[in-house]
Design a protein around this motif. Structure first.
Motif, short mmCIF file in Angstrom:
data_model
loop_
_atom_site.label_atom_id
_atom_site.label_comp_id
_atom_site.label_asym_id
_atom_site.label_seq_id
_atom_site.Cartn_x
_atom_site.Cartn_y
_atom_site.Cartn_z
N ASN A 28 0.82 -1.19 0.00
CA ASN A 28 0.00 0.00 0.00
C ASN A 28 0.87 1.25 0.00
OD1 ASN A 28 -2.34 1.31 -0.05
ND2 ASN A 28 -2.74 1.19 2.15
N GLU A 29 1.87 1.22 0.87
CA GLU A 29 2.81 2.35 0.96
C GLU A 29 3.51 2.55 -0.38
OE1 GLU A 29 3.31 4.42 3.35
OE2 GLU A 29 5.13 5.42 2.64
N LEU A 30 3.89 1.43 -1.00
CA LEU A 30 4.61 1.49 -2.26
C LEU A 30 3.76 2.16 -3.35
CD1 LEU A 30 7.31 0.52 -3.50
CD2 LEU A 30 6.07 -1.46 -4.32
N SER A 31 2.51 1.70 -3.45
CA SER A 31 1.69 2.27 -4.52
C SER A 31 1.44 3.74 -4.26
CB SER A 31 0.37 1.51 -4.64
OG SER A 31 -0.31 1.59 -3.44
N ARG A 32 1.32 4.09 -2.97
CA ARG A 32 1.09 5.49 -2.62
C ARG A 32 2.31 6.33 -3.04
NH1 ARG A 32 0.18 5.67 3.39
NH2 ARG A 32 -1.76 4.65 2.92
N GLN A 33 3.50 5.80 -2.77
CA GLN A 33 4.71 6.55 -3.11
C GLN A 33 4.87 6.67 -4.62
OE1 GLN A 33 8.10 6.91 -1.20
NE2 GLN A 33 7.34 6.57 0.84
N TRP A 34 4.59 5.58 -5.34
CA TRP A 34 4.66 5.65 -6.81
C TRP A 34 3.74 6.74 -7.31
CZ3 TRP A 34 8.64 3.62 -8.76
CH2 TRP A 34 9.06 2.30 -8.55
N LEU A 35 2.53 6.74 -6.75
CA LEU A 35 1.49 7.67 -7.22
C LEU A 35 1.96 9.11 -7.04
CD1 LEU A 35 -1.39 7.41 -8.22
CD2 LEU A 35 -2.14 7.73 -5.89
N VAL A 36 2.47 9.41 -5.85
CA VAL A 36 2.88 10.79 -5.56
C VAL A 36 4.10 11.14 -6.41
CG1 VAL A 36 3.70 12.34 -3.80
CG2 VAL A 36 1.93 10.71 -3.26
N HIS A 37 5.00 10.18 -6.52
CA HIS A 37 6.23 10.45 -7.26
C HIS A 37 5.92 10.75 -8.72
CE1 HIS A 37 10.19 9.19 -9.09
NE2 HIS A 37 10.53 10.13 -8.26
N THR A 38 5.06 9.97 -9.31
CA THR A 38 4.75 10.19 -10.72
C THR A 38 3.92 11.46 -10.90
OG1 THR A 38 2.95 8.65 -10.46
CG2 THR A 38 4.94 7.82 -11.49
N ALA A 39 3.21 11.87 -9.84
CA ALA A 39 2.44 13.12 -9.95
C ALA A 39 3.37 14.30 -10.14
CB ALA A 39 1.60 13.32 -8.70
N LYS A 79 6.00 21.57 -2.80
CA LYS A 79 4.83 21.09 -3.53
C LYS A 79 3.94 20.29 -2.59
CE LYS A 79 7.96 20.97 -7.27
NZ LYS A 79 9.30 20.87 -6.70
N LEU A 80 2.69 20.63 -2.59
CA LEU A 80 1.73 19.88 -1.79
C LEU A 80 0.87 19.08 -2.76
CD1 LEU A 80 0.64 22.82 0.54
CD2 LEU A 80 2.52 21.25 0.85
N VAL A 81 0.75 17.81 -2.48
CA VAL A 81 -0.01 16.95 -3.39
C VAL A 81 -1.16 16.33 -2.62
CG1 VAL A 81 0.08 14.94 -4.89
CG2 VAL A 81 2.02 16.46 -4.79
N LEU A 82 -2.33 16.39 -3.20
CA LEU A 82 -3.50 15.78 -2.58
C LEU A 82 -4.05 14.76 -3.56
CD1 LEU A 82 -5.44 16.33 -0.08
CD2 LEU A 82 -6.86 17.50 -1.73
N VAL A 83 -4.22 13.55 -3.06
CA VAL A 83 -4.76 12.50 -3.92
C VAL A 83 -6.16 12.19 -3.44
CG1 VAL A 83 -4.41 10.19 -4.82
CG2 VAL A 83 -2.45 11.56 -4.17
N THR A 84 -7.11 12.24 -4.35
CA THR A 84 -8.46 11.88 -3.97
C THR A 84 -8.89 10.70 -4.83
OG1 THR A 84 -9.43 13.31 -5.61
CG2 THR A 84 -9.02 14.27 -3.48
N SER A 85 -9.73 9.89 -4.27
CA SER A 85 -10.24 8.81 -5.10
C SER A 85 -11.45 9.35 -5.83
CB SER A 85 -10.60 7.61 -4.24
OG SER A 85 -11.67 7.96 -3.42
#
Lengths: 142, 1198
Positions: A28-39, A79-85
């Motif tokens: 879960n942590e991994l996918s979250r980090q990938w997501l933010v990193h690619t953002a 940079k502040l990143v907010l991920v919403t589903s």
């Protein structure tokens, strides 16, 4: 419904990544980090094309099928990143204004956190209080 | 589904993608095969003979807009290559579908290729007739996109057309067996031409006209007979020589053309004449467009036919036909190149398909056809430049079908289908971008390839959960063997529509066969291929991080398919970027996977490299087990095989052990690790204790080291230092012990001292590397290099002042607050000489100014080879001092600069003294540098050079200022003078020098238009002493000789010879200043008045006035005397005189004073007669020359 919040330093290193997931497993942590990193790609692109950054420059968004990403860049290039589903439980889409408010509050929280004299600028934010506040922001606000 | 025996075996043999695929076989294909068989028998050149269907398939694969190949050409293995060569990238694009990872979800080529109107050319003998060959080549070669969208096919006499199916009058009892027939598209694309063009050689004036016309008509008839039942149009092209007929035969041509068209029973507008001359290509293009028009007409007609069926259909039994007919309409419109109508029909077809009832038995057919129609829709939307609509169509399509999973035993098929939808769309999108569609970072084909990869991963997951038991292919009969007439139908139950399986056993075997095929399918290869496409797209669209993530996923796939070397290469590259951006969590993930790969491929260099990095505090290792990694490093050092990493695939472990066995004691025996590029468990900071070192001092470097983990025995530590001249390695010892043991949590400090090289004087020395060498005396050693690069900005600046408040162990603070210093400069030894400078500043401009300097040796011993350099320093207000200032060691003789003085040896506490002179004309502050260099012998360093600069500043001022004024002979100030009229120049010398001066002499050098009035000139101010603020005035009488052309800027140069008063015997200084000019005016006459200065009362005296003419013409004047009360006067009161050229006139008056004291005498006034332009000057000269007053003294009566 916000699922993840990240604070990225001006050199693109992660200062804080927090999210509410039911499990804290590595995957879960991994996918979250990938997501933010690619953002960051989308954020960097916007920053490179806009010549000047106005005060607390606006949001940029990237959409994937399951997640919407909102970015917010401060004057100091934090940079502040907010991920919403994008599938919110109520079914309604999250409004931009809500996201904007949430990001503003996050910015305020971040400013408070780095005012701590025991915090070394550029280091990861380890403050428990900040973590708590951010999580409550995620849960209550959007 | 296009699954037959050959295909499945191909799949088993690791899916050779290039193998030509067997095309659809079925009822409709039979006549093609038969015809082709004959063709190859008759005229096929020697080569590999392939069945016609394969040839057709191959042909379809490489079909391009307008590309043509005569049917019946024998297949050769190089044909495909040949076509690629000819059509280059275009063909690559069209062949790509075949090179993409193949599975049974691929779209057949007839779906993916752009349909082109088919035109058959008959009657061309391309083998024997050169003209025919040229015509055929003109039609078929160089099909550029601007030519009509048609495809030409060469028909020979034996070509047979597909048999026409009997016309159905009623659909009442007809139940369709499937949705789309596989053979329908190939039939229309390559077997039924829209137009057949018959070429016939014939001249209008042919002698055998009648025979020819009959033969031509019979050819047309035979073609008509062959296409019986099809609506194919027929056209005739008469091939003629390009010679224009004689005018008398124009009519004949028209007549005979009429006759020919009626004989052939064709319309006159389908009869064409093709003259083969130089303009063949132009005619061909015209013909081509005409054929294209006819073809469009044909396809329009065909669509009408299909539309007629519609009335007979009903929704209950003929739902499939609604789909099929709309698809056919779409396709025919596409052939007609009416894209928007085609899109409309495809959309109807798609919507009709959605309304079809879905059951487990038809799900595969439904989604296969849905995929094809969707593909067509998206392709047309892209072609119509509606990219957004295309994307929306795909999204909707996926949304509709993603939940139509079908039977769970075949779940993987659903995911395979999903992946194919995405990848095919990605290709369409990519093609559109190549054709000029702009794309953006958030919407480009990369995403679709990524989805394709993700769904292929899901497919593999599904395979793992449902195919566990499919370990063996079901025994014969093979359920996959069977001919399928419709797209997406199952070979074991073709054409069956009922929902319940008619033969459960057969169904079971078929599912097993599918599962088995899926099990042996190489998913990783497919995922890697999709990821590869996605990666290149993300790279193009500025998403480096997304690309990195996909590369890591790709590496994972390589890992899963046991290609550890490739995986390792990819991962080590990606690790670099995550480390640089400090995404330690991701870096840890990548590193752990890379470590597994390195272990499994037994790459010692990488293994040690990664293991060392894994010990860093930033990297999270599985189970937080750093001890294990540390032990592994030590094992490799001792030439032992390390323990395996956790969670390795069991199958690869034994192989890995073998690899380790064979490589553990081999190269590389020395493993160098660049520690500054990785996150390290050992931190090192070097520091010069001082910024600058003198040559006679020891240079000391402090090295701080901190270990994060365990304890480490270091065999040797080497410090590499470089300077301009050399690079040296200095071993670092801990109290003389070269082996150092480090423990974690302690900050170690090592001091390293060395002497600078004598040649490095004045340069910098740099620390460039620190090496920690691990060696357990077992041949293998690990060298950990901490390179220090000047150019590289240090990752984090250390701000010790910020660290005070950070809560960390004290030892950490001791280390963290150290700011590395890696550069120091070496300077020459400190000089112990002193210098005394004496002079009488300020210096005066122009004089040779002496300065005395005295050097005292304060060293403890004598110095030798002393030399002194005296030079001028430039400054902002005096940028080039050497050009305006002379220097010398001798008074009065300039010498080249800088001045060099070889002194030689100088004993302890003795002195050396010398004088230098300087002379400048510039008013400035002059900085003089005196550099003293010498050698000294010290006990530990003989012949040490020492240098010291002394600087003195000398102000230069002006000794005096010269101003000048002008006056007439009566000392009245004047601003202008007249020719031949003497006047006085009065230079005034204002003394500025603080020192008393002696003015020795002065003189005035007049310019050429003036001269001195006195024969002998004697200065008024010679030999006088002056001090500051004095003013010395001189007076010189000069007269203007002639009037210069330009106004005078200066009257002459005033030279002053002077010297300082204190320096009486010294040579004089000559200063020159320019005196300002004044206006010189000319006058037609000059006037001289003679009169006494003093008169006695009552005494008559003469007043004589002499007028001299200066011009070449006589001057006439009217002269009036203006009386005065103080005088009586005799003479002409009013007279006119003529002054001859260069002659004189004398006017005499007697005046008699009546009163005493200052009196104004009578004056003459003159008026110029005739030309009076000079009247003012005349008046002025009379005014000036007559005395203003005369002193009259009383008369004493004796």
């Amino acid at each position: 419904m916000a699922v993840c919040v990240a604070v990225i330093g001006k050199d693109n290193s992660p200062l804080y990544i927090g999210g509410i997931g039911n499990d804290c497993s590595t995957d879960n942590e991994l996918s979250r980090q990938w997501l933010v990193h690619t953002a960051l790609d989308a954020l960097e692109e916007r920053l490179a094309t806009s010549s000047s950054i106005n005060a607390n420059s606006g949001n940029s968004t990237a959409h994937t099928d399951l997640r919407d990403l909102y970015g917010y860049v401060t004057n100091t290039r934090i940079k502040l990143v907010l991920v919403t589903s994008s599938t919110s439980p109520s079914g309604s889409n999250i409004r931009d204004a809500e996201v904007r408010t949430a990001l503003r509050r996050l910015h305020a929280l971040y400013a408070d956190a780095i005012c701590n004299p025991f915090h070394l600028p550029g280091d990861q934010i380890t403050s428990v209080k900040f973590d708590k506040q951010v999580k409550s922001l995620i849960l209550n606000n959007v | 589904m296009r699954c037959d025996v050959q295909r499945r075996r191909g799949g088993r043999a690791a899916a050779a993608a290039a193998a030509p695929q067997a095309a659809a076989a079925g009822g409709g294909a039979a006549p093609i095969r038969a015809a082709a068989g004959r063709l190859t028998e008759q005229q096929g050149p020697p080569g590999l003979q392939l069945p016609h269907s394969e040839l057709e398939q191959l042909w379809l694969e490489v079909q391009l807009p307008g590309a043509t190949m005569a049917l019946g050409t024998a297949y050769r293995p190089e044909s495909k290559l040949y076509l690629r060569l000819i059509y280059g990238k275009e063909a690559q694009k069209h062949i790509r579908m075949a090179t993409q990872p193949s599975d049974n979800t691929e779209f057949p080529p007839e779906i993916t290729l752009k349909p082109l109107a088919l035109i058959g050319l008959s009657g061309l003998d391309t083998v024997n007739n050169a003209i025919h060959k040229a015509i055929w080549d003109a039609f078929s070669n160089n099909r550029r996109p601007d030519r009509a969208s048609v495809r030409f096919k060469l028909l020979n006499n034996t070509f047979e057309f597909p048999v026409v199916k009997p016309k159905r009058n009623s659909y009442e009892w007809y139940i369709p067996k499937g949705i789309l027939k596989k053979n329908w598209i190939p039939k229309h694309v390559s077997l039924i031409p829209a137009v057949i063009v018959i070429f016939y050689d014939m001249e209008w004036n042919d002698p055998q006209w009648n025979e020819k016309i009959i033969e031509c008509a019979s050819r047309v008839q035979s073609i008509r007979a062959a296409v019986e039942g099809h609506a194919t149009r027929v056209a005739v092209v008469v091939v003629q020589s390009g010679l224009s007929p004689p005018p008398s035969e124009y009519l004949l041509g028209a007549e005979r053309a009429q006759a020919l068209s009626s004989a052939c029973e064709i319309q006159s507008k389908t009869l064409f004449v093709l003259p083969h001359n130089d303009h063949l290509m132009g005619y061909i293009i015209k013909l081509e467009n005409a054929f294209y028009d006819i073809a469009q007409n044909y396809y329009h007609h065909e669509t009408k036919n299909i539309k007629q069926h519609r009335d007979h259909l009903n929704k209950t039994t003929h739902q499939y036909l609604f789909v099929r007919h709309q698809f056919k309409l779409g396709f025919l419109n596409e052939m007609k190149q009416d894209l928007s109508t085609a899109h409309k029909h495809y959309l109807h077809s798609y919507n009709n398909l959605l309304e079809t009832r879905q059951v487990d038995t038809n799900i595969h057919e439904l989604r296969t056809v849905a995929g094809y129609i969707n593909y067509k829709l998206c392709k047309l939307l892209f072609a119509l430049n509606l990219a957004r609509d295309a994307i929306a169509q795909l999204k909707l399509h996926i949304e509709r079908y993603k939940s139509r999973i079908g039977p769970t035993e075949l779940l993987f098929e659903h995911y395979a289908w999903m992946a194919r939808q995405y990848s095919a769309f990605g290709e369409l999108f990519d093609d559109a971008i190549r054709a000029g569609l702009p794309a953006i970072q958030s919407q480009h084909p990369g995403f679709y390839y990524q989805y394709a990869a993700q769904f292929t991963m899901k497919r593999r997951q599904a395979m793992r959960s449902v195919c566990c038991e499919a370990t063996q292919y079901p025994p014969a009969p093979d359920p996959m063997e069977g001919i399928v007439e419709f797209y997406g139908q199952r070979p074991w139950r073709p054409g069956r529509l009922s929902a319940d399986p008619h033969d459960p056993q057969k169904e079971q075997a078929a599912i097993l066969a599918l599962q088995y095929n899926e099990r042996i399918f190489n998913h990783s290869a497919m995922i890697i291929s999709f990821l590869g496409s996605a990666i290149s797209q993300f790279k193009t669209f500025h998403s480096p991080r997304m690309r990195k993530q996909l590369v890591v996923e790709m590496a994972n796939e390589y890992y899963y398919c046991a290609d550890y070397g490739k995986a390792l290469t990819l991962l080590t590259h990606m690790l670099w970027d995550y480390r640089r951006e400090k995404w330690w969590f991701l870096a840890s993930y990548v590193l752990n996977r890379a470590l597994q790969c390195a272990y499994l491929s037994a790459k010692i260099q990488d293994y040690i490299h990664l293991s060392v990095e894994a010990l860093s505090k930033h990297i999270q290792v599985p189970n937080n087990d750093r001890n294990r990694i540390y032990k592994n490093i030590m094992s490799v050092l001792q030439l032992n095989i390390p323990d395996p990493e956790p969670d390795l695939p069991v199958a690869s472990q034994t192989k890995a052990l073998d690899l380790w066995q064979s490589s553990i004691d081999k190269e590389p025996l020395t493993i160098c690790i660049d520690m500054t590029n990785i996150s390290s468990f050992l931190e090192v900071k070097p520091k010069f204790v001082q910024q600058k070192y003198r040559m006679d001092e020891f240079i000391d470097v402090e090295i701080y080291a901190r270990l994060i983990h365990c304890s480490l025995e270091v065999k040797k530590i080497l410090l590499t230092v470089s300077s301009n001249t050399e690079t040296m390695e200095i071993p670092i010892t801990d109290n003389g012990n070269s082996t150092v043991t480090l423990h974690h949590g302690v900050v170690y400090k090592f001091l390293c001292q060395f002497k600078p090289n004598a040649q490095d004087n004045g340069s910098d020395i740099n620390l460039i590397n620190i090496s920690f060498i691990l060696d357990l005396n077992k041949q293998r050693k690990i060298v950990m290099n901490f390179k220090i690069e000047e150019s590289k900005p240090r990752g984090t600046c250390v701000h010790p002042e910020l660290l005070h408040l950070i809560m960390s162990p004290k030892s950490d603070y001791n280390f963290d607050c150290i700011v590395p210093v890696t550069t120091a400069s070496v300077m020459s030894r400190e000089c112990r000489l002193s210098m005394l400078i004496e002079n009488q500043a300020p210096a005066l401009q122009g004089e040779w100014f002496p300065t005395t300097f005295t050097i005292t040796n304060d060293e403890n011993c004598s110095v030798y080879d002393m030399s002194i350099t005296v030079s001028l320093l430039s400054s902002l207000d005096n940028p080039n001092p050497d050009s305006v200032t002379d220097m010398s060691l001798v008074h009065g003789k300039p010498q080249s600069q800088p001045l060099l003085i070889k002194v030689g040896d100088l004993n302890n506490s003795s002195k050396y003294s010398n004088i230098f002179y300087l002379k400048t004309n510039k008013i400035a502050l002059i900085a003089v540098q005196i550099r003293v260099s010498y050698y000294i012998n010290l006990h530990d360093s003989p012949k040490l050079e020492c240098v010291r600069d002394f600087t003195t500043k000398i102000t230069v001022i002006k000794p005096f200022e010269v101003e000048a004024s002008f006056s007439d002979m009566n000392f009245k100030p004047i601003t202008k003078c007249f020719l031949d009229d003497p006047f006085i120049v009065m230079p005034q010398i204002k003394i500025l020098s603080p020192w008393s001066l002696l003015i020795v002499d002065t003189d005035l050098e007049t310019i050429s238009c003036c001269k001195h009035c006195d024969e002998e000139q004697q200065s008024c101010v010679s030999n006088i002493e002056v001090t500051e603020k004095d003013v010395a005035s001189d007076a010189v009488c000069i007269v203007a000789k002639y009037k210069p052309k330009d106004p005078l800027t200066r009257i002459g140069l005033y030279n002053i010879k002077w010297r300082r008063k204190c320096n009486l015997d010294g040579p004089c200084v000559m200063s020159t200043s320019a005196l300002p000019g004044l206006t010189i005016d000319d006058c037609p006459i000059s006037l001289h008045v003679s009169y006494p200065e003093v008169i006695e009362l009552q005494t008559s005296v003469p007043l004589k006035c002499i007028l001299t003419g200066n011009t070449n013409i006589p001057v006439r004047l009217s002269v009036t005397i203006e009386g005065s009360d103080a005088y009586m006067c005799s003479g002409y009161k009013n007279t006119s005189v003529t002054v001859p050229p260069h002659g004189t006139v004398e006017l005499c008056y007697n005046i008699h004073p009546l009163v005493t004291g200052r009196t104004t005498p009578p004056r003459l006034k003159a008026t110029l007669l005739g030309d009076n332009s000079k009247q003012g000057t005349i008046k002025e000269i009379f005014e000036k020359n007559f005395p203003q007053n005369i002193f009259v003294i009383p008369k004493y009566n004796k």
